[in-house]
Scaffold this motif. Sequence first.
Motif, PDB file in Angstrom:
ATOM      1  N   SER A 175       0.786  -1.236   0.000  1.00 45.37           N
ATOM      2  CA  SER A 175       0.000   0.000   0.000  1.00 45.37           C
ATOM      3  C   SER A 175       0.820   1.289   0.000  1.00 45.37           C
ATOM      4  O   SER A 175       0.372   2.272  -0.605  1.00 45.37           O
ATOM      5  CB  SER A 175      -0.986  -0.009   1.177  1.00 45.37           C
ATOM      6  OG  SER A 175      -0.314  -0.163   2.403  1.00 45.37           O
ATOM      7  N   PRO A 176       2.010   1.367   0.644  1.00 48.50           N
ATOM      8  CA  PRO A 176       2.749   2.633   0.554  1.00 48.50           C
ATOM      9  C   PRO A 176       3.114   3.012  -0.879  1.00 48.50           C
ATOM     10  O   PRO A 176       3.288   4.198  -1.180  1.00 48.50           O
ATOM     11  CB  PRO A 176       4.006   2.364   1.392  1.00 48.50           C
ATOM     12  CG  PRO A 176       3.576   1.325   2.382  1.00 48.50           C
ATOM     13  CD  PRO A 176       2.657   0.434   1.600  1.00 48.50           C
ATOM     14  N   LEU A 177       3.221   2.032  -1.755  1.00 49.83           N
ATOM     15  CA  LEU A 177       3.492   2.281  -3.170  1.00 49.83           C
ATOM     16  C   LEU A 177       2.214   2.273  -3.994  1.00 49.83           C
ATOM     17  O   LEU A 177       1.961   3.185  -4.795  1.00 49.83           O
ATOM     18  CB  LEU A 177       4.458   1.218  -3.704  1.00 49.83           C
ATOM     19  CG  LEU A 177       4.672   1.173  -5.226  1.00 49.83           C
ATOM     20  CD1 LEU A 177       5.270   2.486  -5.730  1.00 49.83           C
ATOM     21  CD2 LEU A 177       5.555  -0.014  -5.604  1.00 49.83           C
ATOM     22  N   ILE A 178       1.399   1.256  -3.823  1.00 49.46           N
ATOM     23  CA  ILE A 178       0.229   1.063  -4.691  1.00 49.46           C
ATOM     24  C   ILE A 178      -0.896   2.041  -4.368  1.00 49.46           C
ATOM     25  O   ILE A 178      -1.602   2.496  -5.259  1.00 49.46           O
ATOM     26  CB  ILE A 178      -0.291  -0.388  -4.569  1.00 49.46           C
ATOM     27  CG1 ILE A 178       0.831  -1.387  -4.863  1.00 49.46           C
ATOM     28  CG2 ILE A 178      -1.481  -0.602  -5.512  1.00 49.46           C
ATOM     29  CD1 ILE A 178       1.500  -1.210  -6.203  1.00 49.46           C
ATOM     30  N   GLY A 179      -1.065   2.367  -3.073  1.00 53.52           N
ATOM     31  CA  GLY A 179      -2.176   3.229  -2.696  1.00 53.52           C
ATOM     32  C   GLY A 179      -3.498   2.623  -3.124  1.00 53.52           C
ATOM     33  O   GLY A 179      -3.742   1.435  -2.916  1.00 53.52           O
ATOM     34  N   ASP A 180      -4.344   3.433  -3.771  1.00 57.81           N
ATOM     35  CA  ASP A 180      -5.646   2.935  -4.224  1.00 57.81           C
ATOM     36  C   ASP A 180      -5.667   2.660  -5.726  1.00 57.81           C
ATOM     37  O   ASP A 180      -6.733   2.484  -6.314  1.00 57.81           O
ATOM     38  CB  ASP A 180      -6.751   3.925  -3.855  1.00 57.81           C
ATOM     39  CG  ASP A 180      -6.593   5.284  -4.531  1.00 57.81           C
ATOM     40  OD1 ASP A 180      -5.548   5.512  -5.195  1.00 57.81           O
ATOM     41  OD2 ASP A 180      -7.506   6.130  -4.398  1.00 57.81           O
ATOM     42  N   ALA A 181      -4.481   2.588  -6.337  1.00 56.49           N
ATOM     43  CA  ALA A 181      -4.428   2.433  -7.796  1.00 56.49           C
ATOM     44  C   ALA A 181      -5.101   1.152  -8.265  1.00 56.49           C
ATOM     45  O   ALA A 181      -5.780   1.134  -9.303  1.00 56.49           O
ATOM     46  CB  ALA A 181      -2.983   2.471  -8.274  1.00 56.49           C
ATOM     47  N   ALA A 182      -4.921   0.061  -7.521  1.00 56.71           N
ATOM     48  CA  ALA A 182      -5.496  -1.225  -7.929  1.00 56.71           C
ATOM     49  C   ALA A 182      -6.993  -1.309  -7.659  1.00 56.71           C
ATOM     50  O   ALA A 182      -7.635  -2.306  -8.015  1.00 56.71           O
ATOM     51  CB  ALA A 182      -4.775  -2.371  -7.228  1.00 56.71           C
ATOM     52  N   ASP A 183      -7.547  -0.255  -7.056  1.00 56.21           N
ATOM     53  CA  ASP A 183      -8.991  -0.155  -6.868  1.00 56.21           C
ATOM     54  C   ASP A 183      -9.593   0.894  -7.790  1.00 56.21           C
ATOM     55  O   ASP A 183     -10.762   1.265  -7.644  1.00 56.21           O
ATOM     56  CB  ASP A 183      -9.323   0.209  -5.420  1.00 56.21           C
ATOM     57  CG  ASP A 183      -8.949  -0.883  -4.442  1.00 56.21           C
ATOM     58  OD1 ASP A 183      -9.119  -2.065  -4.786  1.00 56.21           O
ATOM     59  OD2 ASP A 183      -8.469  -0.556  -3.343  1.00 56.21           O
ATOM     60  N   GLY A 184      -8.786   1.393  -8.730  1.00 56.27           N
ATOM     61  CA  GLY A 184      -9.268   2.402  -9.662  1.00 56.27           C
ATOM     62  C   GLY A 184      -8.787   3.804  -9.363  1.00 56.27           C
ATOM     63  O   GLY A 184      -9.272   4.769  -9.969  1.00 56.27           O
ATOM     64  N   GLY A 185      -7.823   3.946  -8.442  1.00 52.04           N
ATOM     65  CA  GLY A 185      -7.321   5.260  -8.065  1.00 52.04           C
ATOM     66  C   GLY A 185      -6.442   5.897  -9.130  1.00 52.04           C
ATOM     67  O   GLY A 185      -6.147   5.304 -10.171  1.00 52.04           O
ATOM     68  N   ASP A 186      -6.019   7.109  -8.846  1.00 53.39           N
ATOM     69  CA  ASP A 186      -5.295   7.944  -9.792  1.00 53.39           C
ATOM     70  C   ASP A 186      -3.925   7.364 -10.159  1.00 53.39           C
ATOM     71  O   ASP A 186      -3.092   7.135  -9.285  1.00 53.39           O
ATOM     72  CB  ASP A 186      -5.117   9.339  -9.182  1.00 53.39           C
ATOM     73  CG  ASP A 186      -4.549  10.330 -10.174  1.00 53.39           C
ATOM     74  OD1 ASP A 186      -3.322  10.345 -10.355  1.00 53.39           O
ATOM     75  OD2 ASP A 186      -5.339  11.086 -10.761  1.00 53.39           O
TER      76      ASP A 186
END
Length: 206
Positions: A175-186
């Motif tokens: 999560s410190p790298l991916i954040g919410d990207a794999a859920d459709g985030g920016d």
Amino acid sequence: MNLVESLRAHRLLAIVRGKDPAAALRTVTTLAEEGIAAAEVSLTTADALTVIRRARAALGPDAPVGAGTVRTTEDAGRAVDAGASYLVTPALVEGLAGVGVPVLMGALTPSEIERALALGAAAIKLFPASLGGPEYLSALRAPFPEVPFVPVGGVDAAAARDHLDRGATAVGVGSPLIGDAADGGDLGRLRARAAQFRAAIAQETV
């Protein structure tokens, strides 16, 4: 693939886990564009096997794309069939020595590390790394100087650099790298985080 050589070359293993298969795939390919080619797609990701299969097709046969959260031999077989070139487990998992791809096996204590090596682990996923921090890795490297360690769990950019300075072969970052990207985030923010981690990994040991 030679997992240890790949980990040494890349130094950073991205852990992709999300609820949106299309977004998870975009995350893997965007990270590759940003120079973070080594990625594991957690089997807890929605439609994870399809994500792995499409990532393999998009990035080519030599891309270091693996499957994470492998907990059974059945998980392993399906992941390999989908194109995973290595497997990552959260804990000790028996029966993976014959799956045909290398295994990064989860362990924490010295006894677990010995057991993982006996089970055929190519490298040790030190998990959760946040429990003992970089100092714990230093302590483990005294009795296990030749073991390739990959700390995972709570590793931000600063901790990644600290672990590498203390002898980690690579670090695994979720999560410190991916954040919410794999859920459709920016994806722009994902690219910015990728640049931050790449800068931290590239720093010389002080």
